[in-house]
Design an enzyme around this catalytic site. Structure first.
Site, short mmCIF file in Angstrom:
data_model
loop_
_atom_site.label_atom_id
_atom_site.label_comp_id
_atom_site.label_asym_id
_atom_site.label_seq_id
_atom_site.Cartn_x
_atom_site.Cartn_y
_atom_site.Cartn_z
CD GLN A 46 40.90 30.33 47.97
OE1 GLN A 46 41.87 30.64 47.28
NE2 GLN A 46 40.08 29.34 47.62
CB CYS A 73 44.11 30.59 51.86
SG CYS A 73 44.25 31.33 50.20
N GLY A 211 48.25 27.95 46.81
CA GLY A 211 49.38 27.68 47.68
C GLY A 211 49.23 26.39 48.47
CB SER A 212 46.63 25.13 50.80
OG SER A 212 45.46 25.17 50.02
#
Length: 271
Positions: A46, A73, A211-212
């Protein structure tokens, strides 16, 4: 004009930060795609762009490596928080994303904890193509779905080693049930406070972590009654902790580390 950037990672989930405060946002979908190319650009899962913001330290705008935008994100948010807290000599900071205002804190161990906001469960919030109960979707394997600002589809499996993620992942990502596509999780439960997670990431492939996705996987496990309210999530690249009380915001805690800084040549930006 060359574009400066900072490359970071969170347990191997790599991302790039472009600081565009006090300037016009230089990043477009095409530039994000060129920068995300691991052979001809920088390469990342990302990209986060830091922008000026009236009610927070910065506003974050996110891009996938394929040039598609996203609203959340967790890894790049931790990385941006780490940089800005160091800049401000502070252990707490507030950032704005399309999910709203997110409070970030540095823990006593140096990890970054982010309030990721409350999960969404309505079929139109994920979104799905039709009205369905998101706790159990009518797909083989009975996955659950939720939104953490981006769509998540979670499968609970007995043995991660038996899952062909490279084949199953893209088929679920592009299933017509998900009009905006979806992240796909495969969860093996070690115990109620520990899971193993592997991921097919929307617009990205198989990352070492996300993470998400960690947040979405734990939320769906708690909704199913399979997990406690604080869970260690072990991804291919390392572990994070996700906490959710079943009602309010989800808290994501884990490391973020700088790798290098540099500039993108003018020629690549104009290609």
């Amino acid at each position: 004009m060359p574009l400066s950037f900072h490359k970071m990672h969170a347990n191997g989930d790599d991302f790039v930060i472009v600081d565009a405060r006090n300037s016009v946002n230089p990043v477009t979908s095409a530039i994000a795609r060129r920068m995300g190319d691991r052979n001809r650009g920088v390469g990342f899962n990302q990209l986060a762009v830091l922008l000026d913001c009236d009610d927070a330290a910065a506003r974050l705008v996110f891009w996938n490596a394929d040039g598609s935008p996203l609203d959340a994100c967790g890894s790049a948010t931790r990385g941006a928080a780490d940089r800005l807290m160091r800049e401000a000599n502070s252990t707490s900071i507030v950032l704005r994303t399309n999910r709203g205002l997110l409070t970030c804190e540095r823990t006593s161990t140096g990890a970054i904890s982010v309030n990721m906001g409350a999960p969404l469960f309505g079929w139109s919030d994920v979104p799905l193509a039709q009205e369905l109960d998101t706790t159990v979707l009518p797909l083989e394997g009975d996955p659950a779905a939720c939104s953490m600002g981006n769509p998540h589809c979670t499968y609970f499996v007995d043995d991660l080693r038996a899952i062909d993620i490279a084949t199953i992942g893209p088929a679920i990502e592009t299933n017509p049930l998900f009009p905006l596509k979806t992240n796909v999780h495969f969860v093996q439960i070690v115990d109620r406070q520990h899971i193993r997670l592997r991921i097919w990431e929307r617009g990205g492939g198989i990352p070492l972590g996300s993470g998400s996705c960690c947040c979405g996987a734990v939320v769906n496990g708690i909704r199913r009654g399979l997990l406690d309210d604080s869970v260690e999530v072990e991804c291919d690249g390392g572990s994070v902790t996700v906490q959710w009380d079943g009602v309010g915001a989800v808290f994501l805690t884990g490391p973020a580390e700088a790798i290098f800084s540099g500039t993108i040549a003018d020629g690549l930006l104009k290609a």
